[in-house]
Design a protein around this motif. Sequence first.
Motif, PDB file in Angstrom:
ATOM      1  N   UNK A   1       0.882  -1.206  -0.068  1.00  0.00           N
ATOM      2  CA  UNK A   1      -0.020   0.031   0.077  1.00  0.00           C
ATOM      3  C   UNK A   1       0.700   1.170   0.202  1.00  0.00           C
ATOM      4  N   UNK A   2       2.021   1.329   0.558  1.00  0.00           N
ATOM      5  CA  UNK A   2       2.902   2.166   0.515  1.00  0.00           C
ATOM      6  C   UNK A   2       3.322   2.653  -0.852  1.00  0.00           C
ATOM      7  N   UNK A   3       3.826   1.758  -1.481  1.00  0.00           N
ATOM      8  CA  UNK A   3       4.325   1.852  -2.942  1.00  0.00           C
ATOM      9  C   UNK A   3       3.124   2.404  -3.733  1.00  0.00           C
ATOM     10  N   UNK A   4       1.876   1.833  -3.645  1.00  0.00           N
ATOM     11  CA  UNK A   4       0.759   2.324  -4.407  1.00  0.00           C
ATOM     12  C   UNK A   4       0.372   3.914  -4.159  1.00  0.00           C
ATOM     13  N   UNK A   5       0.500   4.005  -2.838  1.00  0.00           N
ATOM     14  CA  UNK A   5       0.172   5.472  -2.486  1.00  0.00           C
ATOM     15  C   UNK A   5       1.160   6.595  -2.930  1.00  0.00           C
ATOM     16  N   UNK A   6       2.280   6.188  -3.259  1.00  0.00           N
ATOM     17  CA  UNK A   6       3.425   6.829  -4.277  1.00  0.00           C
ATOM     18  C   UNK A   6       3.374   6.787  -5.607  1.00  0.00           C
ATOM     19  N   UNK A   7       2.158   6.044  -5.993  1.00  0.00           N
ATOM     20  CA  UNK A   7       1.931   5.920  -7.532  1.00  0.00           C
ATOM     21  C   UNK A   7       2.882   5.050  -8.370  1.00  0.00           C
ATOM     22  N   UNK A   8       3.268   3.733  -7.625  1.00  0.00           N
ATOM     23  CA  UNK A   8       4.040   2.942  -8.219  1.00  0.00           C
ATOM     24  C   UNK A   8       2.636   1.627  -8.719  1.00  0.00           C
ATOM     25  N   UNK A   9       3.258   1.081  -9.803  1.00  0.00           N
ATOM     26  CA  UNK A   9       2.537   0.188 -10.396  1.00  0.00           C
ATOM     27  C   UNK A   9       3.515  -1.193 -10.585  1.00  0.00           C
ATOM     28  N   UNK A  10       2.672  -2.267  -9.995  1.00  0.00           N
ATOM     29  CA  UNK A  10       3.495  -3.582  -9.934  1.00  0.00           C
ATOM     30  C   UNK A  10       3.424  -4.277 -11.133  1.00  0.00           C
ATOM     31  N   UNK A  11       4.492  -4.744 -11.398  1.00  0.00           N
ATOM     32  CA  UNK A  11       4.681  -5.447 -12.653  1.00  0.00           C
ATOM     33  C   UNK A  11       5.388  -6.674 -12.507  1.00  0.00           C
ATOM     34  N   UNK A  12       5.526  -7.628 -13.670  1.00  0.00           N
ATOM     35  CA  UNK A  12       6.231  -8.791 -13.528  1.00  0.00           C
ATOM     36  C   UNK A  12       7.629  -8.424 -14.363  1.00  0.00           C
ATOM     37  N   UNK A  13       8.714  -9.153 -14.168  1.00  0.00           N
ATOM     38  CA  UNK A  13       9.877  -9.006 -14.606  1.00  0.00           C
ATOM     39  C   UNK A  13       9.948  -8.715 -16.368  1.00  0.00           C
ATOM     40  N   UNK A  14       9.176  -9.689 -16.858  1.00  0.00           N
ATOM     41  CA  UNK A  14       8.915  -9.426 -18.307  1.00  0.00           C
ATOM     42  C   UNK A  14       8.500  -8.522 -18.935  1.00  0.00           C
ATOM     43  N   UNK A  15       7.778  -7.627 -17.970  1.00  0.00           N
ATOM     44  CA  UNK A  15       6.982  -6.382 -18.487  1.00  0.00           C
ATOM     45  C   UNK A  15       8.320  -5.476 -18.542  1.00  0.00           C
ATOM     46  N   UNK A  16       9.048  -5.341 -17.694  1.00  0.00           N
ATOM     47  CA  UNK A  16      10.237  -4.465 -17.719  1.00  0.00           C
ATOM     48  C   UNK A  16      11.140  -4.672 -18.733  1.00  0.00           C
ATOM     49  N   UNK A  17      11.348  -5.959 -19.007  1.00  0.00           N
ATOM     50  CA  UNK A  17      12.296  -6.209 -19.977  1.00  0.00           C
ATOM     51  C   UNK A  17      11.637  -5.883 -21.204  1.00  0.00           C
ATOM     52  N   UNK A  18      10.446  -6.217 -21.457  1.00  0.00           N
ATOM     53  CA  UNK A  18       9.706  -5.691 -22.813  1.00  0.00           C
ATOM     54  C   UNK A  18       9.953  -4.203 -22.716  1.00  0.00           C
ATOM     55  N   UNK A  19       9.633  -3.408 -21.789  1.00  0.00           N
ATOM     56  CA  UNK A  19       9.934  -2.112 -22.055  1.00  0.00           C
ATOM     57  C   UNK A  19      11.149  -1.730 -22.115  1.00  0.00           C
ATOM     58  N   UNK A  20      12.158  -2.511 -21.666  1.00  0.00           N
ATOM     59  CA  UNK A  20      13.669  -1.943 -21.968  1.00  0.00           C
ATOM     60  C   UNK A  20      13.968  -2.252 -23.354  1.00  0.00           C
ATOM     61  N   UNK A  21      13.410  -3.077 -23.827  1.00  0.00           N
ATOM     62  CA  UNK A  21      13.716  -3.832 -25.216  1.00  0.00           C
ATOM     63  C   UNK A  21      13.023  -2.670 -26.140  1.00  0.00           C
ATOM     64  N   UNK A  22      11.867  -2.308 -25.648  1.00  0.00           N
ATOM     65  CA  UNK A  22      11.053  -1.497 -26.830  1.00  0.00           C
ATOM     66  C   UNK A  22      11.812  -0.287 -27.037  1.00  0.00           C
ATOM     67  N   UNK A  23      12.709   0.292 -26.137  1.00  0.00           N
ATOM     68  CA  UNK A  23      13.382   1.685 -26.092  1.00  0.00           C
ATOM     69  C   UNK A  23      14.404   1.411 -26.984  1.00  0.00           C
ATOM     70  N   UNK A  24      15.127   0.414 -27.320  1.00  0.00           N
ATOM     71  CA  UNK A  24      15.983  -0.027 -28.103  1.00  0.00           C
ATOM     72  C   UNK A  24      15.871   0.053 -29.554  1.00  0.00           C
TER      73      UNK A  24
END
Length: 276
Positions: A253-276
């Motif tokens: 709840x603390x992270x959500x209150x700060x605007x963070x969204x929980x994702x899986x590692x695959x989503x972050x890797x996908x986002x990183x690759x999309x930037x290249x």
Amino acid sequence: MIIRVRHVAAACVLGAALTACASSAPEAARPAPSSTSSRPPTLTPGPGGLTPVFEHGPRGEDKTVALTFDADMTADQGPRAAAGEHFDNPRLIATLRALKVPATVFMTGRWAEEYPAEARAIGADPLFEVANHSYSHYAFTGDCYGLPRVDAGRMRSDVERAYASFRKAGVENPMPYFRFPGGCYDQQVLKTLAPTGVTAVQWDVVSGDAFATDSDAVARQVMEGVKPGSVVVMHCTRSAAPATERAVRALVPQLRAKGYRFVKVSQQIGAAEARH
């Protein structure tokens, strides 16, 4: 054995009290940025075809955070499990489900063999993804927090044996991601594992949950370290990380209150690759 920081690496049933928290829309419902195919995203190999290493997602305005949980069990801890030691943490998994927090579980093959029903249930839940943490949880380099070392000639087979254990347990579609036991690796290891096609996944935030009993301290350490795109390393092992489930209840709840969204590692890797 428990993962701790290393410089070469760049370093669960809840009651009604959680009902309100669980009512928010699950972050897992959002597709990974690169989800143009069903194949999980991986990083481009490094120079000379080395196994690529992922430590965190993009540091942009999209405040994502990936909670990762290492399901540790070494190849020789069967007698301890038979004597009643718990290397699993079903209450933690139930908490993540109740809070609708997607997560990546880095599982050893030995853990999957000891708890096949739990491994299968985690793998079948769209909220989670199962990734490889080796079969034996033996170190891939020397001087790695006292872990036994796997022979260089058996490193690939150790990784492949973990995937075989997942299949035997009924885990469908484990991810092509690998976390080094202890977080310990070097260039030669990256070269050795290159033919497996995995992306090595490390972290940028250490939760400090290893052997911790103060859940508030664990939650505080995560909160102090998190940035957009962070990968947090935690554990799914009752005997060696008893405060983790309580820490998750506090920090989500603390992270959500700060605007963070929980994702899986695959989503972050996908986002990183999309930037290249």
